[in-house]
Enzyme design. Structure first.
Site, short mmCIF file in Angstrom:
data_model
loop_
_atom_site.label_atom_id
_atom_site.label_comp_id
_atom_site.label_asym_id
_atom_site.label_seq_id
_atom_site.Cartn_x
_atom_site.Cartn_y
_atom_site.Cartn_z
N SER A 1 0.84 -1.17 -0.16
CA SER A 1 -0.02 0.18 0.01
C SER A 1 0.85 1.34 -0.19
CB SER A 1 -0.86 -0.03 1.23
OG SER A 1 -0.41 0.35 2.44
N LYS B 1 1.56 4.03 7.52
CA LYS B 1 0.67 4.87 6.67
C LYS B 1 0.99 6.56 6.72
CE LYS B 1 -2.32 1.86 4.87
NZ LYS B 1 -1.36 0.62 5.29
#
Length: 229
Positions: free
Chosen positions: A149, A187
């Protein structure tokens, strides 16, 4: 000639598309430019369209295309605090290009998801030599990446990320975030009013938004080590 706000918005859109492959939402643009309402963003986008810098793509949500950049854009910085972070990379295929006394052994505390959160940070399982030049003050540790991701930030599955331990971060930092006290993920952190957004660097993954009491910052990314087997 563009106004300061028009230039800031154009560069923010350009950097976000380059980083994630999709244009930012109106909420993200409003936050980036510190505007009170989305109507201000609409006016800026219209002005950029009229001047030939932006184009809206029909029948698609969040579809903006940067047609061209102003000549001074290459030397101009994006809005304060909005520059996408690319970690310093050491490629360790054979030998690290540093002397042994210029490295520090850091604990590898397990795997962390660059994707859906999969597990909390574990206990030390090994140690990894890291160049001192990559480190600053404070405590550091290493985690192994699992998932894709964050590929548009240059972070690949199997990479080792070097983390500076901290419980605070600025909007835009890439962080180790502990969700609900049990799931760790890597993230980009965005602060959206009273909420926290955990943002991937891969358009295949959605941004996840949480209340501030559900997310605890465990550390901030400072570097990356890639091994070739």
């Amino acid at each position: 000639m563009l106004t300061r706000k028009q230039h800031e918005l154009l560069m923010f859109i350009h950097e976000r598309i380059k980083e994630t492959g999709v244009s930012p939402s109106f909420d993200e643009m409003k936050e980036a430019l510190d505007l009170a309402s989305k109507s201000g963003i609409h006016r800026l986008i219209t002005a950029l369209e009229e001047r030939g810098f932006l184009r809206r793509l029909p029948h698609r949500a969040r579809a903006l295309e940067v047609v061209r950049l102003p000549q001074q854009a290459t030397a101009a910085a994006p809005p304060k605090g909005r520059a996408p972070f690319k970690p310093q990379l050491v490629e360790a295929g054979q030998a690290m290009p540093v002397a042994a006394n210029d490295t520090r052994e850091l604990p590898i505390l397990g795997k962390i998801a660059a994707g859906t959160p999969i597990e909390a940070i574990q206990q030390e399982r090994d140690r990894l030599p890291v160049p001192e030049a990559m480190l600053g003050a404070g405590e550091h540790f290493v985690l192994e990446i699992q998932g894709d991701s964050m590929i548009n930030a240059g972070i690949l599955d199997g990479d080792f990320v070097v983390i500076r331990r901290t419980d605070s971060a600025n909007s835009g930092d890439i962080v180790v975030a502990l969700v609900d006290g049990e799931e760790a993920t890597l993230k980009r952190l965005r602060k959206k009013g009273a909420s926290i957004a955990l943002e991937a660097a891969n358009p295949a993954y959605e941004t996840r938004i949480f209340g501030p009491d559900r997310v605890a910052v465990q550390g901030r990314l400072v570097g990356l080590i890639r091994r070739y087997h």
